[in-house]
Design a protein around this motif. Structure first.
Motif, mmCIF file in Angstrom:
data_model
loop_
_atom_site.group_PDB
_atom_site.id
_atom_site.type_symbol
_atom_site.label_atom_id
_atom_site.label_comp_id
_atom_site.label_asym_id
_atom_site.label_seq_id
_atom_site.Cartn_x
_atom_site.Cartn_y
_atom_site.Cartn_z
ATOM 1 N N VAL A 1 -15.729 -16.377 78.146
ATOM 2 C CA VAL A 1 -15.033 -15.885 76.958
ATOM 3 C C VAL A 1 -15.143 -16.933 75.858
ATOM 4 C CG1 VAL A 1 -12.822 -15.164 75.993
ATOM 5 C CG2 VAL A 1 -13.438 -14.495 78.322
ATOM 6 N N LEU A 2 -15.637 -16.518 74.687
ATOM 7 C CA LEU A 2 -15.802 -17.415 73.552
ATOM 8 C C LEU A 2 -14.602 -17.326 72.619
ATOM 9 C CD1 LEU A 2 -19.558 -16.788 72.605
ATOM 10 C CD2 LEU A 2 -18.590 -18.392 74.268
ATOM 11 N N ALA B 1 -7.288 -14.558 76.314
ATOM 12 C CA ALA B 1 -7.882 -15.798 76.800
ATOM 13 C C ALA B 1 -6.917 -16.557 77.702
ATOM 14 C CB ALA B 1 -8.316 -16.668 75.624
ATOM 15 N N GLY B 2 -5.630 -16.576 77.335
ATOM 16 C CA GLY B 2 -4.644 -17.295 78.123
ATOM 17 C C GLY B 2 -4.455 -16.691 79.508
ATOM 18 N N ALA B 3 -4.404 -15.361 79.577
ATOM 19 C CA ALA B 3 -4.239 -14.702 80.880
ATOM 20 C C ALA B 3 -5.443 -14.952 81.777
ATOM 21 C CB ALA B 3 -4.031 -13.201 80.674
ATOM 22 N N LEU B 4 -6.643 -14.832 81.212
ATOM 23 C CA LEU B 4 -7.854 -15.039 81.997
ATOM 24 C C LEU B 4 -7.980 -16.495 82.447
ATOM 25 C CD1 LEU B 4 -10.338 -12.876 79.891
ATOM 26 C CD2 LEU B 4 -9.365 -12.309 82.126
ATOM 27 N N GLN B 5 -7.571 -17.420 81.600
ATOM 28 C CA GLN B 5 -7.643 -18.834 81.959
ATOM 29 C C GLN B 5 -6.605 -19.181 83.024
ATOM 30 O OE1 GLN B 5 -6.462 -21.862 78.981
ATOM 31 N NE2 GLN B 5 -8.459 -22.818 79.343
ATOM 32 N N LEU C 1 -14.228 -18.452 82.375
ATOM 33 C CA LEU C 1 -14.466 -19.757 81.774
ATOM 34 C C LEU C 1 -14.315 -19.585 80.266
ATOM 35 C CD1 LEU C 1 -15.544 -22.715 82.497
ATOM 36 C CD2 LEU C 1 -17.695 -21.896 81.524
ATOM 37 N N ILE C 2 -13.349 -20.284 79.673
ATOM 38 C CA ILE C 2 -13.112 -20.203 78.236
ATOM 39 C C ILE C 2 -13.960 -21.278 77.568
ATOM 40 C CG2 ILE C 2 -11.396 -20.158 76.412
ATOM 41 C CD1 ILE C 2 -11.015 -18.041 78.621
ATOM 42 N N ALA C 3 -14.801 -20.868 76.628
ATOM 43 C CA ALA C 3 -15.732 -21.802 75.990
ATOM 44 C C ALA C 3 -15.605 -21.718 74.480
ATOM 45 C CB ALA C 3 -17.168 -21.488 76.415
#
Length: 576
Positions: A312-313, A326-330, A336-338
């Motif tokens: 996720v960018l 992004a916060g939930a996925l992280q 992977l947050i990039a």
């Protein structure tokens, strides 16, 4: 009472609206206002709220304010506009609270509510103001303007016999002239390049759909790409369709691009997160002064892509609903947050429509990621100026270029499901830091954009070569079409004639970006008719060639795969 949940910071002129014009003062100020008032977390629709507490105190304050306003109206030496005074006093009062509590006058309230709707009534064109003239950039495929024969590059010189040219032409004038109730006719006087006499077209306004998924395509035989520009009414439906299409093409891993996504409806954001997160894990929760505004949202469906590497960018333009996703996925170690640290909007507003159509956006709670992080960046009540300068300060600190410049508060450490350290208190810090590539940004390039020469050259090239290019499949176009140095030299000469002096050093830095940008725009103009659901796949496929973040993210799927399977050994953002 019907509820709606919103976390928006979207511009007053959504890209998907197809009526995209230059930024005058009003267009610049309104997105800033909406960004501060709407992008705070989620908005819970209400017609009235409150209770019996402190009614006597409120009554005394109201009486005092009414007396002062009446005295001004009846006795002040000059004539005053009391409506303006009231609006100003409300705005000044709210500045004592937080950066996201705000008042929207009726006009701005309508704009704020309309931007996340599924469409608008209009003629279906994207346009631009250049040299005091309204140009059609492109008619929307299948829209009423295309149906009557309006083309890219056409100048709109009159609307219903009223001139639409001149130095005083503003965005609001164009909207007022072109938009209107569906089914109503509007007469456009068009001057086309190469024609001596103008043509008159009658366009019947219709519902013009807006889209929030910019692109959804296969990068290679196993890698999909989806770019989400906001979280609007239709975003989740668009996303499900895009995801299903990519899976049917053999997608095994996905890059989801949330860069510069300012937010939108919270329930659309959590629904998208739910497509990736299994079981009934928490996605987000809110906490306020009391439990009236406390909410918890959990995963509830069997998503389409609960397994498979996910990158996720994000960047400093990713806010609110983007940060929820992004916060939930992280926190659940699912993606992977990039990229770069996100904006940091984590306050929750309640919108209250007032009797005159204006609206109060009052902060009632904060939202938190599953691990307990509040990502709202710090602020001091009454000092909005400092808050608004945060992105500028990040740049001065070097945060856009050096991972070590990200200063997370060590007191705000949290743990993901797998035990990785993440931080609260100011946006989502990426797992893998990718610096901003600004080597191509030069004053010469900015001047070309300001003169609209890059877009104009793309329109002219597309129109001059349309018959030849339309015969090419996009893959062949992308492989074989090049803008040679002779073409680029003509651009620089015309730019000089338009008041942009040639600068060899700056041109050398920006040359490849200019070339790629023009080619991408040409691809959009030529192939847009073949796009469905508003996708601009061809544009983004070309422009990705010059997108450093995109190219580096393609190398991260091995890391994303290890992360998904719990094989990680790092707790801090990668600094490569």
């Amino acid at each position: 009472m019907e509820e709606g949940q919103l976390t928006n910071g979207e511009s007053a002129t959504p890209k998907g609206s197809r009526e995209h014009i230059r930024n005058d003062k009003s267009t610049v100020r309104l997105p800033m206002l909406l960004g501060l008032t709407m992008a705070g977390g989620m908005l819970i629709g209400a017609t009235f709220f409150g209770g019996t507490k402190s009614l006597n105190t409120i009554g005394r304050g109201y009486t005092k304010y009414r007396e002062i306003l009446q005295l001004i109206e009846n006795n002040y030496v000059d004539t005053v506009n009391t409506d303006e005074l009231v609006d100003y006093s409300i705005e000044q009062m709210l500045q004592k609270l937080d950066p996201h509590t705000a008042y929207l006058n009726p006009q701005n309230a309508v704009a704020a509510r309309s931007q996340l709707e599924g469409g608008f009534d209009g003629i279906g064109v994207e346009f631009n103001i250049y040299k005091d003239t309204v140009y059609v950039v492109t008619p929307m495929s299948g829209g009423p303007s295309e149906a009557v024969g309006i083309q890219s590059g056409d100048k709109i010189i009159k609307v219903d016999d009223k001139a639409l040219v001149g130095t005083k032409i503003e965005n609001s004038d164009v909207y007022k002239a072109l938009r209107g109730k569906r089914g109503t006719p509007v007469k456009l006087t068009i001057l086309r390049k190469g024609d001596k006499a103008p043509k008159v077209y009658t366009v019947t306004r219709d519902r013009i759909p807006t889209y929030s998924i910019d692109a959804a395509y296969m990068i290679d035989n196993k890698t999909g790409y989806i770019k989400v520009n906001r979280f609007s009414e239709t975003t989740y439906d668009e996303f499900k369709t895009a995801l299903a299409s990519l899976k049917s093409q053999g997608m095994k891993q996905l890059m989801m691009d949330l860069r510069n996504n300012p937010g939108g409806y919270m329930d659309r954001a959590t629904s998208i997160a739910d497509e990736f997160i299994s079981g009934n894990k928490m996605l987000v929760y809110t906490n306020g002064k009391d439990n009236r505004y406390d909410r918890q949202t959990f995963a509830r469906i069997a998503g389409q892509f609960e397994e498979g590497p996910l990158v996720v960018l994000v960047d400093e333009g990713s806010a609110s609903a983007s940060e929820i996703v992004a916060g939930a996925l992280q926190d659940h170690d699912r993606a992977l947050i990039a990229g770069r640290r996100s904006f940091g909007k984590g306050l929750v507003q309640m919108p209250v429509q007032l009797s005159d159509g204006s609206e109060l956006r009052l902060t009632i709670s904060r939202y938190y990621t599953p691990s307990g992080r509040s990502i709202q960046k710090p602020y001091i009540p009454g000092q909005e100026g400092d808050y608004e300068k945060d992105l500028e300060l990040r740049s001065k600190r070097g945060e856009y270029y050096i991972a070590d410049s990200i200063k997370n508060d060590p007191k705000l450490k949290f743990k993901t499901d797998g035990g990785r350290v993440v931080y609260g208190g100011g946006g989502i810090t990426p797992d893998y830091f990718i610096p901003r590539d600004s080597s191509w940004q030069t004053p010469y390039l900015i001047k070309l954009f300001n003169k609209n020469l890059i877009r104009e050259y793309a329109v002219e090239y597309a129109n001059a070569n349309r018959k030849r290019l339309e015969k090419l499949p996009f893959a062949e176009f992308d492989r074989t079409v090049t803008l040679d140095d002779a073409f680029m030299n003509r651009l620089t000469k015309e730019a000089a004639a338009e008041g942009v002096p040639f600068n060899q050093k700056e041109y050398n830095r920006s040359k490849e970006y200019i070339r790629t940008q023009i080619k991408a725009l040409v691809a959009r103009y030529v192939y847009q008719k073949s796009n469905k659901a508003g996708l601009n796949n061809e544009y983004f496929q070309v422009i990705s060639e010059a997108d450093d973040t995109y190219q580096k993210a393609l190398q991260l799927f091995d890391r994303a795969d290890k992360l998904e399977h719990g094989m990680f050994t790092y707790n801090a953002p990668d600094k490569k």
